[in-house]
Design an enzyme around this catalytic site. Structure first.
Site, PDB file in Angstrom:
ATOM      1  CG  ASP A   1      -2.122   0.849   1.106  1.00  0.00           C
ATOM      2  OD1 ASP A   1      -2.197   1.626   0.147  1.00  0.00           O
ATOM      3  OD2 ASP A   1      -3.019   0.740   1.954  1.00  0.00           O
ATOM      4  CG  ASP A   2      -0.134   4.586  -0.127  1.00  0.00           C
ATOM      5  OD1 ASP A   2      -0.876   4.154  -1.018  1.00  0.00           O
ATOM      6  OD2 ASP A   2      -0.541   5.325   0.792  1.00  0.00           O
TER       7      ASP A   2
ATOM      8  CB  CYS B   1      -6.133   3.093  -2.130  1.00  0.00           C
ATOM      9  SG  CYS B   1      -4.793   3.863  -1.193  1.00  0.00           S
TER      10      CYS B   1
ATOM     11  CG  ASP C   1      -2.140   1.008  -3.536  1.00  0.00           C
ATOM     12  OD1 ASP C   1      -0.960   1.366  -3.292  1.00  0.00           O
ATOM     13  OD2 ASP C   1      -3.067   1.186  -2.724  1.00  0.00           O
ATOM     14  CG  ASN C   2      -1.410   4.701  -4.575  1.00  0.00           C
ATOM     15  OD1 ASN C   2      -2.549   4.295  -4.391  1.00  0.00           O
ATOM     16  ND2 ASN C   2      -0.633   5.088  -3.580  1.00  0.00           N
TER      17      ASN C   2
END
Length: 486
Positions: A43-44, A83, A277-278
């Site tokens: 995540d991130d 997200c 995701d990013n």
């Protein structure tokens, strides 16, 4: 709003029905054993904090080992820097404006995909795979993103979210991994996402008392590597040190997960993807379509161990992930064998070094993050040049609450004449309609060439190509679609 590509939808429905009826895929796992699939979504997590991508300070031995066993992609791109929309793209192989997930899924924002989307877990389950998820979900509706099991149901890790304890996630996955039959495991951590509260140096989910069975790896602010897009100031270094610690916790979970796969004798015949995701949750990356927001880690360990230790320079997109996984699983859906840059398509040929037409373009978009963050952008990313169309350029850019209230932004962002990394702060808050960058000579996207007379022809060609893509994919923000309705 009327949706395009009726024929594609019909094709998807037909595919679902044929798979359910046992056509084209075996009703039971083949005796030879189809590959298992594990998709690890951090995540991130940017490429800025992985040893295999060149950071010599952050400690990520398990992810680095996975890269030695697999292929490290240097030009892998999300199609959005937020997200829920990104996760929906990963799990459907479709752009946000074609799958309907425009922004964050949680109740206050209430974005979700269209009800008739075909998702990766459903396609694999219909083909005879056992499917399970654990950790962060953040997509909807459940009928579209249906997994056979939620391995973390009801589980919490030390007064907090299970996704902050990747080692525990791995242990909870062990029984599922060890069972008979090919499987798909979607392993999605909450690390290294920012955590509450905001307004001071963020802990990125780190705790003084740590997590059970997880080594705590700490970093000194003076040792971290400050990416070019960030200002080198104490607040940034302090937050990067916390971010690195959270990244190392992800790595511990990857190590435990791989240990379970090996103990069960499943590692060699498992397709493993590690991605995010990013980009990292700092202003100038996450929720932007600059390179730190959308150029992400992708490590692919092949079943059978082919191409171990290779680096791949070809461009791939998150819309390509589902078609690639289905290709290895022997499941065919529309788009999985396409060579068009405008669709998600399998890059198995690239990995297997067989027939493959390299992508010449990546398309990306951003419309919402939080519901109040309306700022639609569309991107054409070619091999050398990148065009960003800021559709709502007269509007000010609103930042995500965790970024706006970060110690990083508060230390510098309220000074209108200040610089933020290599950019003026003002350029992050107000943007021109078009941004055109030469990534070969300007990899940090600091010189906008959109008004350069020498670049006028290229600008117009790229604008026309981008609009053609928007039209072909039914994007309601296309200039040829705006104002249409029922």
């Amino acid at each position: 709003m009327q949706r395009k590509f009726v024929s594609l939808i019909v094709g998807l429905v037909t595919c679902i029905c044929s798979v359910a009826a046992g056509a084209n895929v075996p009703a039971k796992p083949e005796a030879s054993g189809r590959p298992n699939v594990v998709v690890i979504v951090a995540d991130d997590h940017g490429t800025d904090a992985i040893g295999a991508y060149g950071n010599r300070i952050v400690r990520t031995p398990a992810i680095d080992a996975l890269a030695r066993d697999g292929v490290r992609f240097d030009r892998a791109f999300s199609t959005v820097s937020s997200c829920s929309p990104s996760r929906a793209t990963i799990l459907t192989g479709r752009q946000t404006h074609t799958n309907g997930m425009y922004g964050l899924q949680q109740v206050v924002h209430h974005f979700q995909s269209f009800d008739d989307e075909l998702s990766l877990p459903v396609a694999l389950e219909n083909a005879g795979y056992r499917t399970a998820r654990i950790g962060k979900y953040h997509v909807a509706p459940d009928s579209v993103f249906r997994f056979g099991k939620n391995l973390g149901a009801g589980k919490k890790a030390q007064r907090g979210e299970l996704g902050r304890s990747p080692v525990e996630m791995a242990d909870l996955s062990n029984g599922f991994i060890s069972a008979d039959g090919p499987f798909f495991l979607y392993f999605a951590t909450m690390d290294p996402h920012r955590s509450a509260p905001h307004g001071k140096v963020n802990r990125f989910g780190n705790r003084d008392d740590g997590f059970a069975d997880t080594p705590t790896v700490t970093y000194r602010p003076e040792d971290v590597v400050v990416p070019a897009f960030l200002p080198d100031i104490p607040a940034v270094r302090a937050e990067l040190a916390q971010y690195y610690q959270s990244v190392s916790r992800v790595d511990a979970g990857v190590a435990r997960l791989i240990a379970h796969l090996k103990a069960a004798g499943k590692y060699d015949n498992t397709l493993i993807l590690y991605l995010s995701d990013n980009g990292v949750a700092f202003p100038g990356a996450k929720t932007t379509l600059y390179e730190p927001g959308m150029r992400l880690p992708l490590i692919v360990k092949l079943p059978g161990g082919g191409r171990a230790g290779d680096t791949e320079k070809a461009m791939v997109s998150w819309v390509d992930l589902m078609p690639t996984v289905l290709d290895y699983a022997g499941v065919r859906v529309p788009g999985s064998v396409s060579d068009k840059d405008t669709e998600g398509r399998s890059f198995r040929g690239l990995l297997d070094m067989t027939a493959y037409k390299p992508r010449q373009a990546i398309y990306a978009s951003q419309t919402f993050h939080e519901i109040q963050m309306y700022y639609p952008m569309r991107v054409l990313h070619e091999q050398r040049y990148k065009l960003i169309w800021n559709i709502a350029s007269p509007l000010p850019v609103r930042q995500a609450v965790d970024l706006k209230n970060s110690a990083t932004w508060l230390a510098i962002g309220d000074k209108p004449n200040a610089r933020y990394g290599e950019r003026p702060v003002a350029s992050l808050l107000k943007r021109p309609e078009y941004e055109l960058y030469d990534l070969q000579n300007d990899p940090n996207e600091t010189r906008n060439l959109a008004k350069d007379p020498a670049m006028r022809k290229r600008l117009e060609e790229m604008k026309a190509k981008l609009v053609k893509f928007l039209d072909e994919t039914g994007d309601p923000w296309s200039p040829n679609w705006m104002g249409r309705g029922e």
